[in-house]
Motif scaffolding. Structure first.
Motif, PDB file in Angstrom:
ATOM      1  N   LYS A 149      -7.587  -4.865  11.176  1.00 25.52           N
ATOM      2  CA  LYS A 149      -6.324  -5.446  11.096  1.00 25.52           C
ATOM      3  C   LYS A 149      -6.392  -5.998   9.369  1.00 25.52           C
ATOM      4  CE  LYS A 149      -3.525  -6.967  13.807  1.00 25.52           C
ATOM      5  NZ  LYS A 149      -2.800  -7.665  14.933  1.00 25.52           N
TER       6      LYS A 149
ATOM      7  N   THR B  14      -4.142  -5.405   6.222  1.00 22.62           N
ATOM      8  CA  THR B  14      -3.127  -6.622   5.685  1.00 22.62           C
ATOM      9  C   THR B  14      -3.638  -6.668   4.131  1.00 22.62           C
ATOM     10  OG1 THR B  14      -2.940  -7.344   7.826  1.00 22.62           O
ATOM     11  CG2 THR B  14      -2.268  -8.650   5.974  1.00 22.62           C
TER      12      THR B  14
ATOM     13  N   ASN C 148       2.007  -4.856   9.421  1.00 14.99           N
ATOM     14  CA  ASN C 148       1.113  -5.284  10.731  1.00 14.99           C
ATOM     15  C   ASN C 148       1.300  -3.889  11.865  1.00 14.99           C
ATOM     16  OD1 ASN C 148      -0.292  -6.208  12.689  1.00 14.99           O
ATOM     17  ND2 ASN C 148       1.295  -7.253  13.791  1.00 14.99           N
TER      18      ASN C 148
ATOM     19  N   TYR D 155      -4.053  -2.293  22.601  1.00 19.96           N
ATOM     20  CA  TYR D 155      -3.421  -2.370  21.402  1.00 19.96           C
ATOM     21  C   TYR D 155      -2.656  -1.122  21.210  1.00 19.96           C
ATOM     22  CZ  TYR D 155      -6.911  -6.073  20.403  1.00 19.96           C
ATOM     23  OH  TYR D 155      -7.683  -7.219  20.481  1.00 19.96           O
TER      24      TYR D 155
END
Length: 225
Positions: free
Chosen positions: A200, A204, A210, A220
């Motif tokens: 992640k 990012t 996101n 997830y």
């Protein structure tokens, strides 16, 4: 990608495992009918490479078990059986491909890649989700043209999430996908948390939204929109 290799010839099995691991596959093995049946029904695999002649039973009966329990794994039969009837029966029972023995390891690897591509990536090697682009065979990923530097595990995790967009992937399923049999030795999912966090962060930092959402208490979900 996690594979199950069902083969009772030790030398052949060792060669296949060594070759496929070098191609970035996680390989679990079963050397008889009972082992194969247990693993097939307990765990999920992208592909099962299945010999038909096994100690303790017939590989065709394992296909019937997969069908009965509605397991979604792709199956490639590898067998020295020459009878056309066996090939036809295997395909009718849900096998995706049939590779007669002896076979070349690069051909087996190519057939596995083609099967996974058809089943999970709409038949293409180039995946796109939002600003994210992934070249599966080259193992490269980029966000809006900016390359990502991912570890092998992070790339495998990204592929798992992309193959299941919009669906919740449990922490246990992620651990099993990334570590195979070794996942059973983990008391916690700290390794899963760490890999997801790192992936992640890298997405990012490259400018991606996101994409990876945590579903509390479950796991997830990858949401490209």
């Amino acid at each position: 990608m996690k594979l199950l290799l069902v083969e009772d010839e030790p030398a052949l099995l060792a060669s296949v495992v060594s070759y496929l691991q070098a191609q970035h596959y996680i390989c679990e093995v079963a050397t008889n009918y009972a082992q194969a049946q247990e693993k097939m029904l307990l765990h999920d695999y992208e592909c099962i490479v299945l010999d038909l002649t096994l100690p303790g039973g017939d590989g065709l009966d394992l296909l019937r078990e997969l069908q009965k329990h509605q397991k979604a794994a792709g199956v490639i039969i590898t067998s020295a059986r020459a009878a056309v009837d066996d090939r036809i029966t295997g395909l009718e029972l849900g096998a995706d491909d049939y590779l007669p023995k002896p076979f070349y390891l690069p051909e087996l690897s190519a057939r596995i890649a083609a099967l996974v591509r058809r089943r999970h990536y709409q038949g293409t090697n180039l995946l796109q989700a939002g600003e994210l682009n992934v070249d599966v065979p080259a193992r490269r990923a980029a966000v809006a043209g900016k390359p990502l530097t991912l570890t092998r595990t992070e790339f495998d995790l990204l592929l798992l999430l992309l193959a299941n967009q919009g669906r919740v992937i449990t922490k246990g399923a992620i651990a099993e996908h990334l570590s195979g049999d070794a996942a059973e030795q983990f008391d916690t999912f700290e390794n899963v948390y760490a890999h997801v966090k790192n992936l992640k962060r890298k997405l990012t930092e490259a400018g991606a939204p996101n994409y990876i959402r945590m579903v509390y208490g479950l796991g997830y979900r990858f949401e490209p929109n």
